[in-house]
Design an enzyme around this catalytic site. Structure first.
Site, PDB file in Angstrom:
ATOM      1  N   LYS A   1       2.306   9.807 -15.422  1.00  0.00           N
ATOM      2  CA  LYS A   1       3.419   8.908 -15.707  1.00  0.00           C
ATOM      3  C   LYS A   1       3.295   8.372 -17.123  1.00  0.00           C
ATOM      4  O   LYS A   1       2.181   8.098 -17.605  1.00  0.00           O
ATOM      5  CB  LYS A   1       3.419   7.761 -14.695  1.00  0.00           C
ATOM      6  CG  LYS A   1       4.593   6.788 -14.840  1.00  0.00           C
ATOM      7  CD  LYS A   1       4.528   5.698 -13.779  1.00  0.00           C
ATOM      8  CE  LYS A   1       5.670   4.708 -13.889  1.00  0.00           C
ATOM      9  NZ  LYS A   1       5.622   3.664 -12.840  1.00  0.00           N
TER      10      LYS A   1
ATOM     11  N   SER B   1       9.667   3.038  -9.947  1.00  0.00           N
ATOM     12  CA  SER B   1       9.874   3.510 -11.302  1.00  0.00           C
ATOM     13  C   SER B   1       9.250   4.869 -11.590  1.00  0.00           C
ATOM     14  O   SER B   1       9.558   5.506 -12.601  1.00  0.00           O
ATOM     15  CB  SER B   1       9.293   2.478 -12.291  1.00  0.00           C
ATOM     16  OG  SER B   1       7.884   2.349 -12.115  1.00  0.00           O
TER      17      SER B   1
ATOM     18  N   SER C   1       6.549   1.081  -6.728  1.00  0.00           N
ATOM     19  CA  SER C   1       6.963   2.138  -7.656  1.00  0.00           C
ATOM     20  C   SER C   1       6.286   3.489  -7.454  1.00  0.00           C
ATOM     21  O   SER C   1       6.619   4.455  -8.137  1.00  0.00           O
ATOM     22  CB  SER C   1       6.755   1.680  -9.101  1.00  0.00           C
ATOM     23  OG  SER C   1       7.701   0.695  -9.448  1.00  0.00           O
TER      24      SER C   1
END
Length: 250
Positions: free
Chosen positions: A77, A152, A176
């Protein structure tokens, strides 16, 4: 045709000589390029991943023991630092910024032979639940492109969902990792706070943030957790408790 169902099965094929790390990387690169419209990746480490695969293949052929994540293709990420690689938290605020150090989790992946294939899209500064709020554009759910992948860590979830890497790392403050894993129909793990070092993780809320794991099987998540968990001198909030063999307990 490269087929991957678990890290254990992949390692068995490697040791039997039925597949190579280079073939695995080439397979995932092809998958990434053929699904660019999903917008899961911000940057792909094509040359680096290919060279690392060749190196691992040579080490294995020379009879060297393999690490727990030998040749396992992993995405990060875009809030997890990797030295000398760009990191933006999907924000133009950090456009063209290059990380000057690697997160502890990243160092531990590399130490066990993982191949890092790229950094993954997310909501800007990890603030969002749909992965529509990114300077790099929204991420599409591979199962139904009219729907969001969650956030996210949407890029990290879709990368595993669409078969663009074997495992990916995300971050979870208030859901997330867990929520996009659910939206994408894969495994998502947010470990207990303090189980994994936050050193090198761009913070949303430091008192909640935790690096998490996406995979296609629970065992693969457990193996990855075994590698990246544990005490770290760079993060005083990490638990000093011993890291058990999670995969053996399943």
């Amino acid at each position: 045709m490269f087929e991957f169902s678990s890290i254990e099965q992949y390692h068995a094929q490697l040791l039997e000589g039925n597949v190579t790390c280079l073939q695995a990387v080439e397979h995932y690169l092809q998958q990434i390029y053929s699904t660019e419209h999903l917008n899961a990746f911000i940057e792909v480490y094509t040359t680096e991943a290919t060279e690392k695969a060749k190196q691992l293949d040579e080490q294995r052929k020379a009879g060297q023991p393999i690490g727990k994540l030998h040749g396992v293709v992993i995405g990060l990420k875009d809030v997890i630092c990797y030295k000398d690689h760009s990191i933006s938290a999907s924000s133009n605020i950090l456009k063209n910024f290059t990380s000057i150090y690697s997160a502890t989790a990243v160092e531990r992946l590399l130490a066990e032979g993982a191949i890092l294939i790229g950094n993954l899209n997310c909501d800007e500064f990890a603030m969002g639940s749909t992965n529509e709020n990114s300077a790099h554009g929204k991420v599409l759910n591979a199962l139904d492109e009219t729907r969001v992948p969650g956030g996210s860590s949407g890029g990290s979830a879709v990368a595993v969902q669409a078969g663009l890497c074997m495992v990916s790392l995300g971050s979870d403050t208030g859901g997330s990792v867990r929520q996009p894993a659910d939206f994408c129909g894969i495994i998502g793990l947010k470990p207990t706070y303090g189980r994994i070092s936050r050193y090198g993780l761009i913070a949303y809320a430091s008192s909640f943030d935790q690096i998490g794991i996406f995979s296609t099987t629970v065992t693969d998540a457990a193996i990855t957790l075994e590698v990246i968990a544990g005490a770290d001198e760079y993060d005083s909030t990490v638990s000093p408790k011993e890291v058990p063999s999670y995969s053996a307990q399943i």
